[in-house]
Scaffold this active site. Structure first.
Site, PDB file in Angstrom:
ATOM      1  N   GLY A   1       0.837  -1.192   0.000  1.00 57.72           N
ATOM      2  CA  GLY A   1       0.000   0.000   0.000  1.00 57.72           C
ATOM      3  C   GLY A   1       0.871   1.241   0.000  1.00 57.72           C
ATOM      4  O   GLY A   1       2.003   1.201   0.502  1.00 57.72           O
TER       5      GLY A   1
ATOM      6  N   HIS B   1      -4.043   1.651   7.712  1.00 59.48           N
ATOM      7  CA  HIS B   1      -2.682   2.188   7.747  1.00 59.48           C
ATOM      8  C   HIS B   1      -2.553   3.362   6.763  1.00 59.48           C
ATOM      9  O   HIS B   1      -2.004   4.421   7.106  1.00 59.48           O
ATOM     10  CB  HIS B   1      -1.695   1.050   7.402  1.00 59.48           C
ATOM     11  CG  HIS B   1      -0.259   1.442   7.320  1.00 59.48           C
ATOM     12  ND1 HIS B   1       0.684   0.999   8.219  1.00 59.48           N
ATOM     13  CD2 HIS B   1       0.416   2.233   6.447  1.00 59.48           C
ATOM     14  CE1 HIS B   1       1.871   1.502   7.905  1.00 59.48           C
ATOM     15  NE2 HIS B   1       1.731   2.260   6.819  1.00 59.48           N
TER      16      HIS B   1
END
Ligand code: ZN
Length: 212
Positions: free
Chosen positions: A63, A152
């Site tokens: 990510g 996150h």
């Protein structure tokens, strides 16, 4: 959510020198600056998003949030396989997280804090709303790794890092690693290994003017 403008045929160049995007390391101030919602997506932004995937794959990340490459925009990309040509490339624009359920501890790392890993406690399931690249609305209940990645990356967009969410013990375990990143940072900027804070500030201003 407010719909996005989609001037697909707008190929006007960004008012900046296009260069390969680089993941900014902690403690670059860009990581602490909350991102702004996008109001449009154009052809140049699609190119930028491709570059975000490339920057993420260099270190097999799963990510990457826009402010990690100095873009002040509320968007993140993810590919749970962390490798080009594998898995699914996901893009979340103006993402919102809601309906947290349960909680779970799992190990996290971050491309902006290379080499550091720690257990982080977060809700196990969340609801994720966002736009995709076609301007379509994405609504999904997510769990497992995608829930972890989404939370996150959402933290990044708010200027929060996983090291802000550690238990006292976990924080103590990586304290030396964090201190080392802090002490190397100025040298690395001086040697030109990291874009300077002024360079990133210019990039942020150009992107904000065009997309926010
Ligand atoms: Zn991260």
């Amino acid at each position: 959510m407010k719909p996005l403008d989609l001037p697909w045929r707008d190929h006007a160049k960004l008012p900046m020198e296009q260069q390969a995007l680089q993941v900014l390391p902690y403690p670059h101030p860009a990581l602490r600056r909350p991102c702004k919602p996008l109001r449009r997506v154009d052809a140049e932004l699609l190119t930028v998003i491709e570059q975000m995937f490339e920057a993420m794959y260099v270190t097999r990340g799963v990510g990457l949030a826009a402010n990690q490459v100095g873009l002040p925009l509320r968007l993140f990309v993810a590919n749970l396989e962390g490798e080009a040509g594998k898995g699914e490339e996901l893009v979340f624009i103006n993402p919102v997280i809601s309906r947290p359920k349960g909680n779970e501890e799992a190990e996290e790392g971050c491309l902006s804090l290379p080499g550091l890993y720690a257990q982080v406690r977060r809700p196990a399931k969340v609801h994720l709303s966002a736009f995709n690249l076609n301007g379509g609305e994405v609504e999904a209940d997510v769990e497992g790794l995608l829930a972890r990645v989404a939370q996150h990356e959402m933290d990044h967009l708010d200027g929060v890092l996983f090291i802000d969410r550690l238990s006292e013990g976990a924080a103590l375990d990586i304290r030396d690693g964090v201190a080392e990143l802090e002490s190397n940072y100025a040298q690395r900027i001086e040697r030109g290994e990291i874009p300077s804070e002024e360079q990133i500030a210019q990039q942020q201003a150009a992107f904000e003017e065009r997309y926010c």
